[in-house]
Design a protein around this motif. Structure first.
Motif, PDB file in Angstrom:
ATOM      1  N   TYR A  58       2.459 -10.227  16.586  1.00  0.00           N
ATOM      2  CA  TYR A  58       3.885  -9.950  16.544  1.00  0.00           C
ATOM      3  C   TYR A  58       4.223  -9.246  15.230  1.00  0.00           C
ATOM      4  O   TYR A  58       3.535  -9.399  14.226  1.00  0.00           O
ATOM      5  CB  TYR A  58       4.707 -11.244  16.581  1.00  0.00           C
ATOM      6  CG  TYR A  58       4.660 -12.005  17.886  1.00  0.00           C
ATOM      7  CD1 TYR A  58       3.602 -12.864  18.179  1.00  0.00           C
ATOM      8  CD2 TYR A  58       5.703 -11.891  18.812  1.00  0.00           C
ATOM      9  CE1 TYR A  58       3.568 -13.566  19.361  1.00  0.00           C
ATOM     10  CE2 TYR A  58       5.679 -12.604  19.994  1.00  0.00           C
ATOM     11  CZ  TYR A  58       4.612 -13.436  20.255  1.00  0.00           C
ATOM     12  OH  TYR A  58       4.585 -14.141  21.434  1.00  0.00           O
ATOM     13  N   ARG A  59       5.326  -8.518  15.271  1.00  0.00           N
ATOM     14  CA  ARG A  59       5.892  -7.955  14.046  1.00  0.00           C
ATOM     15  C   ARG A  59       7.324  -8.469  13.924  1.00  0.00           C
ATOM     16  O   ARG A  59       8.084  -8.448  14.902  1.00  0.00           O
ATOM     17  CB  ARG A  59       5.888  -6.427  14.087  1.00  0.00           C
ATOM     18  CG  ARG A  59       6.441  -5.779  12.842  1.00  0.00           C
ATOM     19  CD  ARG A  59       6.055  -4.318  12.775  1.00  0.00           C
ATOM     20  NE  ARG A  59       6.924  -3.627  11.852  1.00  0.00           N
ATOM     21  CZ  ARG A  59       7.843  -2.732  12.196  1.00  0.00           C
ATOM     22  NH1 ARG A  59       7.998  -2.399  13.454  1.00  0.00           N
ATOM     23  NH2 ARG A  59       8.582  -2.152  11.290  1.00  0.00           N
ATOM     24  N   ILE A 108       0.838  -1.203   0.000  1.00  0.00           N
ATOM     25  CA  ILE A 108       0.000   0.000   0.000  1.00  0.00           C
ATOM     26  C   ILE A 108       0.866   1.244   0.000  1.00  0.00           C
ATOM     27  O   ILE A 108       2.085   1.176   0.213  1.00  0.00           O
ATOM     28  CB  ILE A 108      -0.930   0.030   1.234  1.00  0.00           C
ATOM     29  CG1 ILE A 108      -0.106   0.045   2.534  1.00  0.00           C
ATOM     30  CG2 ILE A 108      -1.897  -1.138   1.215  1.00  0.00           C
ATOM     31  CD1 ILE A 108      -0.945   0.266   3.775  1.00  0.00           C
ATOM     32  N   GLN A 109       0.220   2.362  -0.232  1.00  0.00           N
ATOM     33  CA  GLN A 109       0.912   3.646  -0.191  1.00  0.00           C
ATOM     34  C   GLN A 109       0.848   4.228   1.222  1.00  0.00           C
ATOM     35  O   GLN A 109      -0.102   3.982   1.980  1.00  0.00           O
ATOM     36  CB  GLN A 109       0.262   4.637  -1.165  1.00  0.00           C
ATOM     37  CG  GLN A 109       0.435   4.307  -2.628  1.00  0.00           C
ATOM     38  CD  GLN A 109       1.882   4.389  -3.085  1.00  0.00           C
ATOM     39  OE1 GLN A 109       2.367   3.499  -3.783  1.00  0.00           O
ATOM     40  NE2 GLN A 109       2.574   5.451  -2.669  1.00  0.00           N
ATOM     41  N   GLY A 165       7.686   2.817   7.970  1.00  0.00           N
ATOM     42  CA  GLY A 165       8.231   2.106   9.120  1.00  0.00           C
ATOM     43  C   GLY A 165       7.362   0.957   9.601  1.00  0.00           C
ATOM     44  O   GLY A 165       7.798   0.140  10.417  1.00  0.00           O
ATOM     45  N   ASP A 166       6.125   0.881   9.105  1.00  0.00           N
ATOM     46  CA  ASP A 166       5.240  -0.230   9.468  1.00  0.00           C
ATOM     47  C   ASP A 166       5.534  -1.475   8.633  1.00  0.00           C
ATOM     48  O   ASP A 166       4.987  -2.556   8.900  1.00  0.00           O
ATOM     49  CB  ASP A 166       3.764   0.161   9.263  1.00  0.00           C
ATOM     50  CG  ASP A 166       3.323   1.286  10.175  1.00  0.00           C
ATOM     51  OD1 ASP A 166       2.455   2.092   9.760  1.00  0.00           O
ATOM     52  OD2 ASP A 166       3.846   1.379  11.307  1.00  0.00           O
ATOM     53  N   GLY A 216       1.330 -15.526   8.585  1.00  0.00           N
ATOM     54  CA  GLY A 216       1.894 -14.189   8.476  1.00  0.00           C
ATOM     55  C   GLY A 216       1.305 -13.370   7.343  1.00  0.00           C
ATOM     56  O   GLY A 216       0.810 -13.902   6.342  1.00  0.00           O
ATOM     57  N   THR A 217       1.339 -12.073   7.522  1.00  0.00           N
ATOM     58  CA  THR A 217       0.965 -11.109   6.480  1.00  0.00           C
ATOM     59  C   THR A 217       2.160 -10.214   6.248  1.00  0.00           C
ATOM     60  O   THR A 217       2.622  -9.537   7.175  1.00  0.00           O
ATOM     61  CB  THR A 217      -0.240 -10.252   6.914  1.00  0.00           C
ATOM     62  OG1 THR A 217      -1.389 -11.064   7.038  1.00  0.00           O
ATOM     63  CG2 THR A 217      -0.507  -9.142   5.893  1.00  0.00           C
ATOM     64  N   ARG A 218       2.653 -10.234   5.018  1.00  0.00           N
ATOM     65  CA  ARG A 218       3.816  -9.409   4.697  1.00  0.00           C
ATOM     66  C   ARG A 218       3.320  -8.070   4.167  1.00  0.00           C
ATOM     67  O   ARG A 218       2.687  -8.004   3.114  1.00  0.00           O
ATOM     68  CB  ARG A 218       4.693 -10.114   3.665  1.00  0.00           C
ATOM     69  CG  ARG A 218       6.048  -9.447   3.493  1.00  0.00           C
ATOM     70  CD  ARG A 218       7.035 -10.357   2.778  1.00  0.00           C
ATOM     71  NE  ARG A 218       7.330 -11.585   3.507  1.00  0.00           N
ATOM     72  CZ  ARG A 218       8.177 -11.676   4.525  1.00  0.00           C
ATOM     73  NH1 ARG A 218       8.815 -10.604   4.943  1.00  0.00           N
ATOM     74  NH2 ARG A 218       8.389 -12.836   5.105  1.00  0.00           N
ATOM     75  N   LEU A 219       3.611  -7.020   4.921  1.00  0.00           N
ATOM     76  CA  LEU A 219       3.145  -5.668   4.585  1.00  0.00           C
ATOM     77  C   LEU A 219       4.286  -4.824   4.071  1.00  0.00           C
ATOM     78  O   LEU A 219       5.365  -4.789   4.670  1.00  0.00           O
ATOM     79  CB  LEU A 219       2.547  -5.001   5.829  1.00  0.00           C
ATOM     80  CG  LEU A 219       2.191  -3.514   5.697  1.00  0.00           C
ATOM     81  CD1 LEU A 219       1.071  -3.317   4.694  1.00  0.00           C
ATOM     82  CD2 LEU A 219       1.812  -2.930   7.046  1.00  0.00           C
ATOM     83  N   MET A 220       4.034  -4.162   2.958  1.00  0.00           N
ATOM     84  CA  MET A 220       4.981  -3.183   2.443  1.00  0.00           C
ATOM     85  C   MET A 220       4.256  -1.851   2.287  1.00  0.00           C
ATOM     86  O   MET A 220       3.224  -1.782   1.621  1.00  0.00           O
ATOM     87  CB  MET A 220       5.565  -3.617   1.104  1.00  0.00           C
ATOM     88  CG  MET A 220       6.506  -2.574   0.507  1.00  0.00           C
ATOM     89  SD  MET A 220       7.284  -3.097  -1.014  1.00  0.00           S
ATOM     90  CE  MET A 220       8.387  -4.337  -0.395  1.00  0.00           C
TER      91      MET A 220
END
Lengths: 115, 113
Positions: free
Chosen positions: B35-36, B13-14, B82-83, B106-110
């Motif tokens: 968790y992260r 996401i932006q 940073g998230d 897991g969910t990989r967030l960018m």
């Protein structure tokens, strides 16, 4: 240090080689857990120690995997005759309380690559 | 088959957008954690939820535990670069002695600037 320390950080093993992975938990922590995290997956439970007693080893994938914590502090995860499917990050976690899995702190892990 | 199913698996996401990550199971959990995890690091605990229906807020992060204690969600408001990381949910099954955490995939967030 103040956190859970694992060594080595990276290990490359030839197929068939034995490896030993070390975990130094936070001082005074009673509970110690080992997890295996394959690439792109969540961690999977391997085994649990309460002090020096191994109370749960139901997650160990085969009899090639062996873990010990002889003095209730440092723990070693040993893998005999490594196979390619053993390639993963091995995470150690410790907790101050008995069975305190929900208050556990994780180490940085050891990335094992079997070639 | 994982006991805890996370969705989506990947999310790009932006910066400034909102997002929600879901963690679902057919099993009941006595507690559930989020968790992260960043590359080359171990998971770092964000929050633990214990009571069905519980909502916890941590700055821009809102965590909810389902009424039946079988599911949970993580909502991030105004995401920032940073998230970026791998978000993992993990639960202590109610029929377990408390020795084992079951993790989702897991969910990989960018988050792109």
């Amino acid at each position: 240090g103040a956190g859970v320390s694992q060594s080595p950080r990276y290990k490359v093993a030839k197929r068939g080689q034995d490896v030993a992975l070390r975990c130094d938990p936070i001082s005074g922590h009673v509970s110690l857990f080992w997890y295996q995290q394959a690439l792109g997956q969540g961690p999977e439970f391997l085994t649990y120690f309460q002090n020096e007693a191994q109370l749960d080893k139901s997650g160990l994938p085969s009899d090639r995997f062996f873990a010990e914590r002889p003095e209730g502090s440092v723990s070693t995860l040993k893998i005999q005759r490594t196979q390619q499917e053993d390639s993963a990050v091995y995470l150690c976690a410790s907790s101050l309380v008995e069975g305190g899995v929900t208050e556990a702190f994780f180490g940085q892990g050891t990335r094992l690559t079997v070639v | 088959t994982q006991l805890l199913e996370q969705s989506p698996q990947f999310l790009s996401i932006q910066e400034g957008e909102n997002l929600t990550v879901y963690c679902n199971s057919s099993s009941v959990f006595s507690s559930l954690q989020w968790y992260r995890q960043e590359p080359g690091e171990g998971p770092v605990l964000l929050v633990t939820v214990v009571t069905g229906g519980e909502v916890k807020k941590l700055k821009r992060l809102t965590f909810q535990f389902g009424d039946a204690r079988k599911d949970s969600s993580l909502h991030i408001t105004a995401a920032q670069p940073g998230d970026t990381g791998l978000y993992l949910c993990a639960g202590a099954p109610i029929d377990n002695a408390g020795n084992m955490l079951t993790f989702g995939g897991g969910t990989r967030l960018m988050v792109k600037p």
